[in-house]
Design a protein around this motif. Structure first.
Motif, PDB file in Angstrom:
ATOM      1  N   ARG A 175       0.829  -1.200   0.000  1.00 59.37           N
ATOM      2  CA  ARG A 175       0.000   0.000   0.000  1.00 59.37           C
ATOM      3  C   ARG A 175       0.872   1.262   0.000  1.00 59.37           C
ATOM      4  O   ARG A 175       1.914   1.305   0.644  1.00 59.37           O
ATOM      5  CB  ARG A 175      -0.921   0.005   1.227  1.00 59.37           C
ATOM      6  N   THR A 177       0.552   5.230   0.929  1.00 59.93           N
ATOM      7  CA  THR A 177      -0.350   6.154   1.611  1.00 59.93           C
ATOM      8  C   THR A 177       0.417   7.258   2.331  1.00 59.93           C
ATOM      9  O   THR A 177       1.579   7.055   2.714  1.00 59.93           O
ATOM     10  CB  THR A 177      -1.241   5.409   2.628  1.00 59.93           C
ATOM     11  N   ARG A 186     -11.691   8.050   9.240  1.00 64.59           N
ATOM     12  CA  ARG A 186     -12.625   6.920   9.143  1.00 64.59           C
ATOM     13  C   ARG A 186     -13.907   7.333   8.417  1.00 64.59           C
ATOM     14  O   ARG A 186     -14.344   8.486   8.493  1.00 64.59           O
ATOM     15  CB  ARG A 186     -13.001   6.416  10.540  1.00 64.59           C
ATOM     16  N   THR A 187     -14.505   6.370   7.719  1.00 67.83           N
ATOM     17  CA  THR A 187     -15.821   6.573   7.113  1.00 67.83           C
ATOM     18  C   THR A 187     -16.879   6.383   8.202  1.00 67.83           C
ATOM     19  O   THR A 187     -16.577   5.872   9.291  1.00 67.83           O
ATOM     20  CB  THR A 187     -16.066   5.554   5.990  1.00 67.83           C
ATOM     21  N   GLU A 189     -18.887   4.162   8.394  1.00 67.02           N
ATOM     22  CA  GLU A 189     -18.962   2.720   8.706  1.00 67.02           C
ATOM     23  C   GLU A 189     -17.771   2.249   9.532  1.00 67.02           C
ATOM     24  O   GLU A 189     -17.733   1.096   9.968  1.00 67.02           O
ATOM     25  CB  GLU A 189     -19.019   1.903   7.413  1.00 67.02           C
ATOM     26  N   GLY A 190     -16.779   3.135   9.722  1.00 66.80           N
ATOM     27  CA  GLY A 190     -15.638   2.787  10.557  1.00 66.80           C
ATOM     28  C   GLY A 190     -14.415   2.312   9.805  1.00 66.80           C
ATOM     29  O   GLY A 190     -13.379   2.022  10.414  1.00 66.80           O
ATOM     30  N   THR A 191     -14.527   2.194   8.476  1.00 62.29           N
ATOM     31  CA  THR A 191     -13.358   1.784   7.690  1.00 62.29           C
ATOM     32  C   THR A 191     -12.467   2.996   7.405  1.00 62.29           C
ATOM     33  O   THR A 191     -12.905   4.150   7.553  1.00 62.29           O
ATOM     34  CB  THR A 191     -13.783   1.134   6.366  1.00 62.29           C
ATOM     35  N   ILE A 192     -11.217   2.734   7.009  1.00 64.51           N
ATOM     36  CA  ILE A 192     -10.305   3.843   6.684  1.00 64.51           C
ATOM     37  C   ILE A 192     -10.831   4.592   5.468  1.00 64.51           C
ATOM     38  O   ILE A 192     -11.196   3.998   4.452  1.00 64.51           O
ATOM     39  CB  ILE A 192      -8.884   3.317   6.425  1.00 64.51           C
ATOM     40  N   ASP A 193     -10.867   5.916   5.570  1.00 65.20           N
ATOM     41  CA  ASP A 193     -11.399   6.764   4.500  1.00 65.20           C
ATOM     42  C   ASP A 193     -10.257   7.189   3.572  1.00 65.20           C
ATOM     43  O   ASP A 193      -9.572   8.183   3.823  1.00 65.20           O
ATOM     44  CB  ASP A 193     -12.082   7.989   5.109  1.00 65.20           C
ATOM     45  N   TYR A 194     -10.086   6.418   2.500  1.00 61.95           N
ATOM     46  CA  TYR A 194      -8.987   6.705   1.583  1.00 61.95           C
ATOM     47  C   TYR A 194      -9.259   7.911   0.680  1.00 61.95           C
ATOM     48  O   TYR A 194      -8.369   8.359  -0.031  1.00 61.95           O
ATOM     49  CB  TYR A 194      -8.654   5.473   0.742  1.00 61.95           C
ATOM     50  N   SER A 202      -7.475   4.471  -2.560  1.00 63.91           N
ATOM     51  CA  SER A 202      -6.471   3.504  -2.130  1.00 63.91           C
ATOM     52  C   SER A 202      -5.520   3.223  -3.290  1.00 63.91           C
ATOM     53  O   SER A 202      -5.951   2.939  -4.417  1.00 63.91           O
ATOM     54  CB  SER A 202      -7.156   2.205  -1.697  1.00 63.91           C
TER      55      SER A 202
END
Length: 480
Positions: A175, A177, A186-187, A189-194, A202
């Motif tokens: 990855r 970043t 975070r989004t 929904e709790g996922t990483i906000d790329y 991503s």
């Protein structure tokens, strides 16, 4: 003009009596109270030049500092050599110490070092005979690749190292970043906000330049890529690196047969170029290969020497068979009947190295190109054959190494390609630009990939891929 003479040029010179200035690193020093013999190498050739120093002409401190590893400049007269190893040597008149090497701590001494030990001091490996030869050959091979494609009307296309797509669908990517890994956005929904990342999505280091290469071929006709590729595969075998170099030509209006013709011609050109332009280094590696083979058990030894093996590839037209024919040969072999294959043989398997080497070394006794692989074991972009079961893929197999080139005719039919992507769960929205080439003026086209380090392994006879790249990147190893 350079202020010194390269040793490779001095050794070829017949200007006896001329004044020369060389600079390099001391390999060895020997002698007696009257004369010192100093072997110097500057990396331009595997051969050292002998410097003869009259002890009476030099101060004791200078002579003391001339130790293995020290860097020196020597000016003097070129004279005919009294030894058998070379035609000329230098009668030293002035020696300057450019850089000392502490004799007690310098790790490269005049003795055999294991390749494992040398990997631990990769910053000093280029000073050894073995790695000096390997890295000079690596340069020559890279140059030959560009020369071949340029001579044949190809254009060198720089494809991205940072990519949002996974060309192979393997998912084992590094990855890229700029996000704060300690506290990433975070989004809901709790996922990483790329979307907050540098590229707004991503991104990863590329595993292949092929997909972008196809885009170039759809406008330029013939292109090739040659650059670093990356795979985050936790593999510690002698055949895998996390960072390696790939050569990937892509050709519009080429079918699978044109592709095979190009691959064979290309690889023979590279071998011929190295044999013609790296003779001294290849002679050294050939002798090294012989010693390595003699140390093995009788049934594990190669039947051919290194240079003999390379000449074998040049002298033989590559055998071309289908995957189905390959499976039939393997199933009918005494090797299979006696249970000597470690991995099972049946239609539908991905051939293992032992299967590939049997076909090359035992059955055909020549390089082999296999086509028509089952579509289930190949990538989504390969052209589907009329039988509905196989694809127009090709693998080039070599003695001692197995697969060295993998390629295919690409699927140019939009409907078939999108259907295959659905079956293999490759997202169409991410590769919309790739699909556009099938919408706007599609045509038959083909390409292949040659792993640069795999080719280096074959040409140099080295047994571990870590030893044909200057600074190998493998799991838990990024020291230098």
């Amino acid at each position: 003009m350079p202020k010194h003479n390269r040793i490779t040029n001095v050794l070829k010179s017949d200007a006896i009596g001329s004044q020369v200035l060389i600079k390099g690193w001391v390999r060895t020093k020997r002698g007696n109270k009257n004369v010192a013999f100093i072997a110097v190498n500057d990396g331009s050739t595997i051969n050292n030049i002998q410097v003869v120093a009259d002890v009476a002409q030099f101060d004791e401190e200078t002579l003391r500092r001339i130790t293995t590893g020290a860097c020196i400049a020597v000016s003097g007269t070129l004279v005919a050599s009294q030894g058998k190893e070379q035609a000329v040597e230098i009668q030293a008149e002035k020696i300057t110490i450019l850089g000392d090497a502490d004799a007690d701590t310098f790790p490269l001494q005049k003795k055999a070092h294991t390749l494992e030990f040398l990997r631990e001091i990769a910053h000093l490996r280029p000073r050894t005979n073995t790695f000096g030869a390997i890295f000079r050959i690596r340069h020559a091979l890279a140059f030959a690749i560009h020369k071949y494609f340029n001579n044949n009307g190809f254009y060198y296309l720089h494809t991205p190292i940072i990519t949002a797509s996974d060309a192979e669908g393997a998912g084992q990517m590094f990855r890229v970043t700029t996000l704060d890994m300690e506290n990433p956005p975070r989004t809901p929904e709790g996922t990483i906000d790329y979307s907050e990342d540098f590229f707004g999505r991503s991104t990863n280091l590329t595993v292949s330049g092929q997909l972008e290469g196809e885009l170039g071929a759809m406008g330029l006709g013939l292109i090739y890529t040659f650059g670093p590729t990356f795979r985050a595969e936790n593999s510690n075998t002698t055949r895998h690196l996390a960072e390696f170099w790939m050569i990937e030509p892509e050709m519009a209006f080429y079918d699978i047969y044109d592709n095979m013709d190009l691959a064979e011609d290309f690889i023979k050109y590279l071998i011929r170029y190295v044999l013609e332009n790296c003779a001294d280094d290849m002679k050294f590696l050939d002798e090294r290969f012989l010693k390595e083979e003699q140390a093995k058990k009788a049934d594990e030894r190669s039947e051919m020497g290194l240079i003999e093996r390379l000449q074998f590839v040049l002298d033989n037209q590559f055998e071309r068979i289908t995957y189905t024919e390959a499976i039939d040969i393997l199933l009918s072999s005494n090797h299979h009947k006696k249970g000597k294959f470690q991995f099972p043989v049946q239609w539908g398997i991905d051939l293992q190295s032992e299967h590939e080497r049997y076909l090359v070394e035992k059955h055909f006794k020549k390089p082999v190109i296999i086509t028509g692989y089952p579509k289930e074991i190949k990538a989504f972009y390969m052209k589907q054959n009329p039988d509905g079961k196989t694809v127009a893929a090709m693998d080039v197999l070599f003695p001692g190494i197995g697969e060295i080139i993998g390629g295919s005719q690409r699927e140019e039919n939009l409907e078939k390609l999108t259907q295959r992507m659905k079956e293999m769960h490759v997202p169409e929205d991410v590769l919309w630009w790739y699909l556009d080439t099938r919408k706007f003026g599609t045509c038959e086209h083909s390409g292949f990939g040659l792993g640069f380090e795999r080719m280096m392994l074959f040409i140099t006879g080295m047994g571990n891929i870590r030893d044909v790249i200057p600074f190998p990147r493998t799991p838990k190893n990024a020291e230098f």
